[in-house]
Design an enzyme around this catalytic site. Structure first.
Site, PDB file in Angstrom:
ATOM      1  N   THR A 185     -11.419   4.050  -0.866  1.00 20.74           N
ATOM      2  CA  THR A 185     -11.095   3.540  -2.201  1.00 20.74           C
ATOM      3  C   THR A 185     -12.377   3.267  -2.968  1.00 20.74           C
ATOM      4  OG1 THR A 185      -9.084   2.521  -1.425  1.00 20.74           O
ATOM      5  CG2 THR A 185     -10.096   1.519  -3.370  1.00 20.74           C
ATOM      6  N   ARG A 213       4.931   1.647  -0.517  1.00 18.44           N
ATOM      7  CA  ARG A 213       3.893   0.651  -0.196  1.00 18.44           C
ATOM      8  C   ARG A 213       2.799   0.639  -1.279  1.00 18.44           C
ATOM      9  NH1 ARG A 213      -1.908   0.548   0.654  1.00 18.44           N
ATOM     10  NH2 ARG A 213      -2.360  -1.170   2.046  1.00 18.44           N
ATOM     11  N   VAL A 214       2.425  -0.559  -1.678  1.00 15.11           N
ATOM     12  CA  VAL A 214       1.325  -0.739  -2.625  1.00 15.11           C
ATOM     13  C   VAL A 214       0.321  -1.686  -1.972  1.00 15.11           C
ATOM     14  CG1 VAL A 214       0.677  -1.742  -4.869  1.00 15.11           C
ATOM     15  CG2 VAL A 214       2.735  -0.324  -4.677  1.00 15.11           C
ATOM     16  N   GLY A 215      -0.958  -1.375  -2.095  1.00 18.13           N
ATOM     17  CA  GLY A 215      -1.983  -2.215  -1.476  1.00 18.13           C
ATOM     18  C   GLY A 215      -2.631  -3.164  -2.467  1.00 18.13           C
ATOM     19  N   ASP A 216      -3.817  -3.581  -2.123  1.00 19.80           N
ATOM     20  CA  ASP A 216      -4.553  -4.566  -2.942  1.00 19.80           C
ATOM     21  C   ASP A 216      -5.204  -3.973  -4.188  1.00 19.80           C
ATOM     22  OD1 ASP A 216      -6.226  -3.082  -1.051  1.00 19.80           O
ATOM     23  OD2 ASP A 216      -7.874  -4.188  -1.978  1.00 19.80           O
ATOM     24  N   THR A 236     -12.191  -3.400  -0.451  1.00 16.92           N
ATOM     25  CA  THR A 236     -11.672  -2.162   0.130  1.00 16.92           C
ATOM     26  C   THR A 236     -11.340  -2.439   1.593  1.00 16.92           C
ATOM     27  OG1 THR A 236     -12.123   0.184   0.570  1.00 16.92           O
ATOM     28  CG2 THR A 236     -14.007  -1.300   0.635  1.00 16.92           C
ATOM     29  N   GLY A 237     -10.529  -1.573   2.161  1.00 16.94           N
ATOM     30  CA  GLY A 237     -10.110  -1.789   3.546  1.00 16.94           C
ATOM     31  C   GLY A 237      -8.619  -2.064   3.595  1.00 16.94           C
ATOM     32  N   GLY A 239      -5.535  -3.348   2.737  1.00 13.75           N
ATOM     33  CA  GLY A 239      -5.095  -4.043   1.535  1.00 13.75           C
ATOM     34  C   GLY A 239      -4.258  -5.266   1.808  1.00 13.75           C
TER      35      GLY A 239
HETATM   36  C1  SD4 Z   1      -5.272  -0.108   0.274  1.00 14.48           C
HETATM   37  N1  SD4 Z   1      -7.434  -1.108   0.071  1.00 14.48           N
HETATM   38  O1  SD4 Z   1      -4.435   0.573  -0.301  1.00 14.48           O
HETATM   39  C2  SD4 Z   1      -6.732   0.149  -0.001  1.00 14.48           C
HETATM   40  C3  SD4 Z   1      -7.239   1.150   0.979  1.00 14.48           C
HETATM   41  C4  SD4 Z   1      -8.696   1.341   0.940  1.00 14.48           C
HETATM   42  O2  SD4 Z   1     -10.466   2.703   1.191  1.00 14.48           O
HETATM   43  O3  SD4 Z   1      -9.490   0.505   0.627  1.00 14.48           O
HETATM   44  N2  SD4 Z   1      -9.129   2.499   1.244  1.00 14.48           N
HETATM   45  O4  SD4 Z   1      -4.981  -0.954   1.109  1.00 14.48           O
END
Ligand code: SD4
Length: 325
Positions: A185, A213-216, A236-237, A239
């Site tokens: 990301t 699904r939706v992340g951060d 990032t990481g 979420g």
């Molecule tokens: C998520 N934080 O959708 C994002 C994924 C991500 O590098 O950071 N990818 O959870």
């Protein structure tokens, strides 16, 4: 005099400052900024092309908002990046669904979630911010809005990502692979010549996620937050972990209390580590930038890096400090 010294010398406390509405701090800060290193662009991971794009715009006097948008668009268009924009990995049902957000120095924000068939979700998020009274649009409504705004529909599933998804379907193993394909990301922060900060974050989310699904990344406060009086942060990481701790908001609030960007990132990561017994199984990484142009970064696992640009310096990729191997 730096802002923190200014606060100490004038006896203004954090509580008093945070009670002040977040209006432009220019009259006070303009002269205090004279020694700061402007402009600055910083992005998650080794996204040097994106950072260079933002940096060269900033050097020519572009606003932080325009620079951050154009900067992250470089990765949205990069077909080799399989977790952002065009060419992003699909969910387990084969849908490429994109999440993005953007924030401007006046504290305004725009976001899109579960957006299909539009290659530049960050620009749709900017339109949400500037053309509607809302912050977030989702799914079909976000797509309709994008089309009304003149964006063109496009199939974002490339041959390569379809092939990789077909291969994944053979085993259907759903687990985060730290620092590898699940984590590319782009979150970016820019500080322009006026000392104004903007940020953006854009992703296709976790590869082969559950449909819906939706992340951060598109959540203001989680994947991105900024306050033009203090600075900004991007995450990032995994979420889910970032959302549970509202990580980027937390970092900005910690900086408001006087922590450096580095200290604030470390504390935010440690909150997640303390709350999640399985923290060794996933990555969480943050980058923060304060109004002085200082950058900090911290993550759980070795392997995260960030790209930075300062005026007059070449773009650089730096390894973040980390808690665990
Ligand atoms: C998520 N934080 O959708 C994002 C994924 C991500 O590098 O950071 N990818 O959870």
């Amino acid at each position: 005099m730096k802002r923190r010294n200014f606060i100490i010398k004038t006896g203004i406390t954090g509580a008093a400052l945070s009670a002040t509405p977040s209006i432009s701090s220019k009259p006070i800060l303009k002269e205090l900024h004279m020694n700061y290193k402007y402009p600055v662009a910083v992005a998650t991971w080794n996204f040097q092309n994106a950072t260079k794009m933002a940096g060269s715009m900033l050097e020519k006097g572009a606003t932080a908002l325009d620079s951050v948008e154009k900067g992250v668009m470089v990765e949205e268009a990069n077909l080799k990046n399989i977790t952002v924009g065009d060419g992003g990995a699909p969910d387990r049902d084969g849908n490429v669904t994109l999440d993005a957000c953007i924030m401007s120095p006046d504290g305004n924000a725009g976001s899109v979630v579960y957006l299909k068939e539009i290659a530049h979700p960050v620009s749709v998020a900017r339109k949400v911010m500037e053309e509607t009274p809302h912050v977030m649009l989702a799914g079909e409504g976000a797509l309709q809005f994008a089309i009304q705004q003149g964006f063109k529909k496009k199939n974002l599933l490339t041959e390569e990502s379809e092939k990789a998804w077909q291969e994944w379907l053979e085993h259907k193993e759903y687990k985060p692979i730290i620092n590898i394909e699940n984590h590319d990301t782009i979150g970016m922060l820019c500080l322009d010549d006026n000392g104004d900060i903007s940020g953006a974050c854009t992703t296709s989310g976790l590869s082969y996620k559950i449909n819906g699904r939706v992340g951060d990344s598109p959540i203001i406060g989680a994947g991105l937050f900024l306050d033009n009086e203090i600075g900004g942060a991007v995450g990032t990481g995994m979420g889910e972990a970032i959302m549970k701790s509202v990580g980027s908001f937390l970092i900005v609030e910690l900086m408001r209390q006087g922590k450096s960007p580095q200290e604030a990132c470390e504390e935010a990561v440690m909150r997640t580590v303390k709350a999640a017994p399985n923290y060794k199984d996933f990555q969480v990484a943050y980058v923060a930038l304060n109004k002085e142009g200082e950058i900090g970064s911290y993550c759980i696992h070795k392997g995260f890096s960030y790209a930075k640009f300062y005026r007059g310096e070449s773009t650089d990729n730096l390894s973040a400090s980390y808690l665990d191997e």
